[in-house]
Design a protein around this motif. Structure first.
Motif, PDB file in Angstrom:
ATOM      1  N   SER A 186       0.827  -1.201   0.000  1.00 40.37           N
ATOM      2  CA  SER A 186       0.000   0.000   0.000  1.00 40.37           C
ATOM      3  C   SER A 186       0.863   1.253   0.000  1.00 40.37           C
ATOM      4  O   SER A 186       1.778   1.401   0.806  1.00 40.37           O
ATOM      5  CB  SER A 186      -0.907   0.013   1.227  1.00 40.37           C
ATOM      6  OG  SER A 186      -1.588   1.234   1.330  1.00 40.37           O
ATOM      7  N   THR A 195     -10.546  -2.586   3.296  1.00 38.62           N
ATOM      8  CA  THR A 195     -10.584  -1.130   3.479  1.00 38.62           C
ATOM      9  C   THR A 195     -11.986  -0.606   3.803  1.00 38.62           C
ATOM     10  O   THR A 195     -12.203   0.602   3.804  1.00 38.62           O
ATOM     11  CB  THR A 195     -10.056  -0.430   2.213  1.00 38.62           C
ATOM     12  OG1 THR A 195     -10.698  -0.985   1.056  1.00 38.62           O
ATOM     13  CG2 THR A 195      -8.550  -0.614   2.086  1.00 38.62           C
ATOM     14  N   ASP A 210     -14.624   3.979   2.638  1.00 39.88           N
ATOM     15  CA  ASP A 210     -13.566   3.158   2.030  1.00 39.88           C
ATOM     16  C   ASP A 210     -12.243   3.852   2.331  1.00 39.88           C
ATOM     17  O   ASP A 210     -12.009   4.979   1.875  1.00 39.88           O
ATOM     18  CB  ASP A 210     -13.798   3.038   0.525  1.00 39.88           C
ATOM     19  CG  ASP A 210     -12.740   2.190  -0.159  1.00 39.88           C
ATOM     20  OD1 ASP A 210     -12.206   1.274   0.480  1.00 39.88           O
ATOM     21  OD2 ASP A 210     -12.454   2.457  -1.344  1.00 39.88           O
ATOM     22  N   ASP A 234      -8.801   5.112   2.021  1.00 42.42           N
ATOM     23  CA  ASP A 234      -7.822   5.310   0.951  1.00 42.42           C
ATOM     24  C   ASP A 234      -6.750   6.318   1.350  1.00 42.42           C
ATOM     25  O   ASP A 234      -5.658   6.316   0.799  1.00 42.42           O
ATOM     26  CB  ASP A 234      -8.536   5.775  -0.323  1.00 42.42           C
ATOM     27  CG  ASP A 234      -7.630   5.788  -1.531  1.00 42.42           C
ATOM     28  OD1 ASP A 234      -6.933   4.782  -1.764  1.00 42.42           O
ATOM     29  OD2 ASP A 234      -7.602   6.807  -2.249  1.00 42.42           O
TER      30      ASP A 234
END
Length: 236
Positions: A17, A108, A211, A213
């Motif tokens: 990530s 996520t 979500d 991010d």
């Protein structure tokens, strides 16, 4: 199992990530991020098996500790930044054949609850569709979005005869929230996508549709989870 059909849940979690380094195993309100997804998946009354797809040894150990199976290690060429999201799912289905349905649960989405997972599965059966995905109402309507042309003038993203100025008059639209994807395995192997013209939708509230991010997303979800836990503790 659902109507004598087997259901496999896949949680994809690679180690590379970029936005939030190591986010899948970063502590979120007392548990690794991935643990929230594993926990809700294990509550499902339909899912027969929950597996992790990862190339990262640390993520694998954390997932195992919270109850996910790891029957294989994902090949590194399927864990690159450019790897299409569907590829690890197809790989997992080929490694573990003979499941009738597949559920994709991305780690996520920590606010997602078991009622959303089972609700999405049930919606697929109710509609008779070969796939179902979770959606929510977008914060901003695409009917109020614009592109900027080469001459730096704005142009509506969606052509309209007249610009709507009242939100109540806008067409109702939905956006994917990334929380739950369900499909018939044979159909997914054929189409290589959960999204087709025959995909049905399960609507989730915005409060469970976050979500992660960015760092701000992470901090917001942590705040909301702690707030929810504190409220539940006060009611006991």
């Amino acid at each position: 199992m659902l109507n004598n059909k087997t259901v496999l849940a896949i949680i994809p979690a690679r180690g590379g990530s970029k936005g939030i380094p190591r986010k899948n195993i970063r502590d979120l309100a007392g548990k690794p991020l991935i643990a929230w997804t594993i926990g809700e998946g294990k509550k499902s009354k339909y899912i027969d098996r929950i597996i992790l797809s990862s190339e990262d040894s640390e993520i694998i150990e954390v997932a195992k500790a919270y109850g996910a199976e790891v029957p294989f290690i994902r090949p590194r060429h399927l864990a690159e930044d450019q790897t299409p999201g569907i590829d690890p799912v197809i790989h997992a289905l080929k490694e573990l054949p003979n499941y009738d349905f597949v559920v994709l649960l991305q780690p996520t989405s920590p606010m997602r609850q078991v009622e959303d997972i089972d609700g999405c599965i049930e919606k697929m059966f109710e509609t008779g569709a070969p796939a179902c995905v979770s959606v929510t109402y977008p914060e901003k309507s695409p009917y109020w979005m614009y592109t900027i042309k080469d001459n730096e003038l704005i142009e509506p993203l969606i052509p309209q005869n007249e610009i709507v100025t009242r939100r109540q008059e806008l067409p109702i639209v939905y956006s994917l929230n990334g929380a739950v994807y369900v499909a018939r395995t044979d159909r997914l192997l054929e189409t290589k996508s959960f999204i087709t013209t025959q995909t049905s939708a399960y609507i989730m509230p915005n409060s469970r549709s976050y979500d992660i991010d960015t760092e701000d997303d992470f901090l917001l979800c942590e705040f909301l989870i702690k707030k929810k836990v504190n409220s539940e503790n006060k009611l006991r």
